[in-house]
Scaffold this motif. Structure first.
Motif, mmCIF file in Angstrom:
data_model
loop_
_atom_site.group_PDB
_atom_site.id
_atom_site.type_symbol
_atom_site.label_atom_id
_atom_site.label_comp_id
_atom_site.label_asym_id
_atom_site.label_seq_id
_atom_site.Cartn_x
_atom_site.Cartn_y
_atom_site.Cartn_z
ATOM 1 N N PRO A 294 0.802 -1.233 0.000
ATOM 2 C CA PRO A 294 0.000 0.000 0.000
ATOM 3 C C PRO A 294 0.833 1.281 0.000
ATOM 4 O O PRO A 294 0.398 2.294 -0.518
ATOM 5 N N ASN A 295 2.047 1.240 0.559
ATOM 6 C CA ASN A 295 2.884 2.427 0.657
ATOM 7 C C ASN A 295 3.901 2.439 -0.491
ATOM 8 O O ASN A 295 4.774 1.573 -0.573
ATOM 9 N N ASP A 296 3.768 3.422 -1.391
ATOM 10 C CA ASP A 296 4.635 3.478 -2.579
ATOM 11 C C ASP A 296 6.108 3.660 -2.232
ATOM 12 O O ASP A 296 6.979 3.110 -2.903
ATOM 13 N N ASP A 297 6.402 4.442 -1.177
ATOM 14 C CA ASP A 297 7.798 4.649 -0.786
ATOM 15 C C ASP A 297 8.426 3.346 -0.323
ATOM 16 O O ASP A 297 9.554 3.010 -0.690
ATOM 17 N N GLN A 298 7.680 2.585 0.479
ATOM 18 C CA GLN A 298 8.177 1.283 0.945
ATOM 19 C C GLN A 298 8.330 0.331 -0.232
ATOM 20 O O GLN A 298 9.291 -0.441 -0.306
ATOM 21 N N ALA A 299 7.376 0.388 -1.165
ATOM 22 C CA ALA A 299 7.432 -0.481 -2.339
ATOM 23 C C ALA A 299 8.671 -0.170 -3.178
ATOM 24 O O ALA A 299 9.375 -1.086 -3.617
ATOM 25 N N GLN A 300 8.947 1.122 -3.390
ATOM 26 C CA GLN A 300 10.139 1.518 -4.159
ATOM 27 C C GLN A 300 11.411 1.052 -3.454
ATOM 28 O O GLN A 300 12.362 0.593 -4.093
ATOM 29 N N ALA A 301 11.438 1.166 -2.129
ATOM 30 C CA ALA A 301 12.595 0.713 -1.353
ATOM 31 C C ALA A 301 12.776 -0.798 -1.497
ATOM 32 O O ALA A 301 13.907 -1.289 -1.643
ATOM 33 N N ALA A 302 11.673 -1.532 -1.467
ATOM 34 C CA ALA A 302 11.733 -2.994 -1.615
ATOM 35 C C ALA A 302 12.247 -3.370 -3.005
ATOM 36 O O ALA A 302 13.076 -4.274 -3.149
ATOM 37 N N ILE A 303 11.766 -2.659 -4.042
ATOM 38 C CA ILE A 303 12.212 -2.927 -5.415
ATOM 39 C C ILE A 303 13.718 -2.686 -5.510
ATOM 40 O O ILE A 303 14.475 -3.525 -6.018
ATOM 41 N N ALA A 304 14.169 -1.545 -4.993
ATOM 42 C CA ALA A 304 15.596 -1.193 -5.051
ATOM 43 C C ALA A 304 16.444 -2.208 -4.293
ATOM 44 O O ALA A 304 17.525 -2.594 -4.745
#
Length: 131
Positions: free
Chosen positions: A50-60
């Motif tokens: 749900p949190n885009d910032d956390q999602a981007q961090a996970a992708i990176a």
């Protein structure tokens, strides 16, 4: 954000995928796509965060890392702009033939080559028409 995760080991389950991403933030859902006939993993899945910032961090953090002996591919899942359903569905079908196929679908590939032989038969048909 919906995240695509590819090149997964066939041993991984939905819960393993969820646990992998949970270290980076809240995971709404984690689903590994399976073949509906054999119930075997197709080697890719989707994680919803749900949190885009956390999602981007996970992708990176996770893209290119080794999980169960395989370097996984992690990126933002984006639907195709045109023919979203048809195109996406078609893509999955193509993947299922290549990925889950094994010997049987390989045999199907052989039949397709035989189909090229059908092209040869068409040439013979043309020859017969000329005759």
């Amino acid at each position: 954000m919906n995240i695509y995760v590819g090149n997964l080991s066939w041993n991984l389950k939905d819960q393993d995928l969820s646990n992998l991403f949970a270290t980076h933030g809240e995971v709404t859902s984690a689903k590994i796509v399976t073949d509906k006939f054999t119930n075997r993993s197709k080697g890719f899945g989707f994680v919803e965060m749900p949190n885009d910032d956390q999602a981007q961090a996970a992708i990176a953090a996770l893209n290119g890392t080794e999980v169960d002996g395989r370097n996984i591919v992690v990126n933002e899942s984006r639907p195709k702009p045109e023919g979203e359903r048809g195109g996406g569905g078609g893509g999955f079908k193509k993947r299922s033939f290549g990925g889950g196929g094994g010997g049987y679908k390989g045999g199907g590939g052989g039949f397709k080559k035989g189909g090229n032989g059908g092209g040869y038969n068409r040439d013979r048909g043309g020859y017969n028409n000329d005759y």
